[in-house]
Design an enzyme around this catalytic site. Structure first.
Site, PDB file in Angstrom:
ATOM      1  N   HIS A  54     -38.702  12.911 -19.526  1.00  0.00           N
ATOM      2  CA  HIS A  54     -39.389  13.314 -20.759  1.00  0.00           C
ATOM      3  C   HIS A  54     -40.626  14.156 -20.472  1.00  0.00           C
ATOM      4  CE1 HIS A  54     -42.841  10.454 -20.536  1.00  0.00           C
ATOM      5  NE2 HIS A  54     -41.978   9.659 -19.924  1.00  0.00           N
ATOM      6  N   CYS A  63     -39.990   5.524 -16.396  1.00  0.00           N
ATOM      7  CA  CYS A  63     -39.400   6.794 -16.791  1.00  0.00           C
ATOM      8  C   CYS A  63     -39.958   7.930 -15.934  1.00  0.00           C
ATOM      9  CB  CYS A  63     -39.662   7.068 -18.267  1.00  0.00           C
ATOM     10  SG  CYS A  63     -38.681   6.045 -19.385  1.00  0.00           S
TER      11      CYS A  63
END
Length: 506
Positions: A396, A415
């Site tokens: 992301h 992440c």
């Protein structure tokens, strides 16, 4: 066939790992940004959409007739087992257990060894949950029987290792570092002030001696820190993934003082991870080196794009090893805050903070959860790259851009934050007509509307943990082992090898 694969995949692991840092290589290390914990962006906990595969553990010799070896074949097999155990890093000492004299026990030992070299030494129980990259099934029995019948055991052994140049580079590096260890390794450089141009004395002499062991271009004698020594220090710093300042400070000293035995175990662990990869990788794929915090795009088996990343922090935020496929790009994604992060880090800051930062509370009481609205200040930024996995991790964007200026970029909750997510989104969606570059720019700069853009063809993604790899000239590069996985894996390889030796000899 193996040669072609090695040429295609080649040493791109090391190249790709270093590409993202090239532009910044000569800059001074910037002060570490203090990134709020809310800047991380794992998805909210959810039921896994896929299951982590179990490790295939065939029983190659169970209830199947074992071929009878000739005397010459038995002698050759015993010789190959001893040599190959050393070369393939299945024992720390490099010394194989004595080969069984009994025909059946020798055949079982060969079958066990073949499975370890091709598909990894670990058994199901040895894998921890976040080591979700698992080897493909492999049964050595049929090819072994054919090799015995055709009297080609030597060729059979030669074809066992993974067909990747990255693995071959580590195999050669293992021999080099075992040779260094056999000669006594290297002495630790004493602690003291930073060493740079003009420094003199015993510590400079110790530095020269230490560098010369890994770098043949360094003169091992002399007690003056001159230009030649400075450039040698820079080469070492690049090999260790450090800021190449040419000054030996605390970080460089720590890397140089890692014992050679630890480096041997580190190479062993990385060789095992290569054995978990399939013998054929998709030619178009995305790879993330978790330890180096770098993301690389491959097209036609060649690296075409590389960028810095921020990966999971040690101590609870580790990014898992896995393989999956990116199926969509979410433009202007909201952040569904994981319950643990909301409870520990956000709710205690009060409603004023939450409102000012775009959070809304969904539900009441102990079941209340948080969602942060999409937009420039969202922890996910403007782009999220989705792929199925049981850990709810993804790639992301992030508004915390300062984190990419650091050499140590392990700071997320698991992440992977990307330095240039806009460029990646445009590359992945370039064959989706409605999502051309202009359309992507318009939506992500003038709107906060959330849209899921599906790829016409999903792209394979591999999250890998490489802490040792060979560069094009064969030099071994090392990175820190931030998660402590190298030592743990090396222990498991050694222990499992000992157990399997006992089993095969029965």
């Amino acid at each position: 066939m193996a040669g072609d694969k090695m040429k295609r995949f080649g040493m791109v692991l090391g190249t790709a790992t270093m590409l993202a840092g090239t532009a910044q290589a000569q800059q001074s290390l910037l002060p570490a940004d203090i990134v709020p914990e809310t800047q991380d962006a794992p998805a909210a906990p959810a039921a896994p959409r896929i299951q982590v595969p179990t490790v295939p553990v065939p029983s190659p010799a169970a209830q199947r007739p074992l071929p009878k070896l000739s005397g010459e074949q038995a002698a050759l097999l015993a010789q190959l087992l001893g040599k190959d155990t050393n070369e393939q890093g299945l024992r720390f000492s490099g010394r194989a257990a004595p080969a069984p004299a009994d025909n059946d026990a020798l055949v079982r030992a060969a079958l066990d060894h073949a499975h370890a070299v091709r598909a990894g030494r670990l058994d199901t129980a040895d894998f921890q949950a976040d080591w979700a990259l698992r080897p493909q099934p492999y049964d050595p029995y049929p090819s072994f029987v054919q090799a015995v019948q055709a009297d080609r055991l030597g060729q059979w052994f030669a074809e066992l290792p993974p067909p990747w140049a990255g693995y071959e580079g580590l195999r050669k590096g293992l021999a080099t570092y075992r040779g260094i260890a056999a000669k006594g390794g290297w002495k630790a450089i004493p602690a003291g002030p930073d060493m740079g141009m003009g420094a003199k004395g015993a510590r400079v002499a110790a530095l020269r001696e230490r560098l010369a062991i890994e770098d043949s271009a360094v003169s091992a004698t002399g007690a003056t820190y001159d230009e030649g020594l400075r450039t040698a220090v820079q080469r070492a710093q690049r090999r260790y993934g450090l800021n190449p300042t040419g000054v030996v400070s605390t970080g460089t000293l720590a890397a140089l003082n890692v014992p050679v035995a630890t480096r041997v175990r580190q190479i062993m662990a990385n060789m095992e991870r290569w054995r978990w990869l399939p013998s054929e990788l998709p030619k178009d794929r995305i790879q993330v080196n978790i330890a180096a915090a770098v993301m690389t795009v491959f097209e036609g088996d060649q690296p075409v794009m590389s960028m810095k990343a921020v990966t999971g922090k040690p101590g609870g935020g580790e990014t898992p090893m896995l393989s999956s496929s990116i199926h969509s790009v979410v433009l202007n994604p909201p952040w569904n805050v994981p319950a643990g992060i909301a409870k520990r880090e956000l709710f205690p800051k009060g409603m004023g903070y939450l409102k000012a930062n775009g959070f809304r509370v969904i539900g009441e009481g102990p079941d209340a959860r948080l969602q942060q609205a999409s937009g420039d200040t969202s922890a996910l930024g403007r782009f999220k790259f989705d792929f199925d996995n049981p850990f709810a991790v993804y790639l992301h964007d992030t508004p915390a851009k300062g984190g990419f200026s650091r050499f140590d970029r392990l700071a997320s909750h698991g992440c992977i934050r990307l330095e240039k997510p806009n460029a990646l989104a445009k590359r992945l969606l370039r064959d989706v007509p409605e999502w051309n570059e202009a359309a992507i720019d318009e939506l992500t700069t003038t709107s906060t509307k959330t849209v899921r853009a599906r790829l016409n063809t999903p792209v394979a993604v591999y999250l890998l943990y490489w802490t040792a790899f060979a560069s094009g000239n064969g030099q071994i590069n090392f990175r820190d082992d931030p998660y402590g996985w190298d030592a743990k894996l090396a222990d498991k390889i050694e222990n499992r090898s000992a157990v399997q030796t006992q089993v095969a000899s029965r």
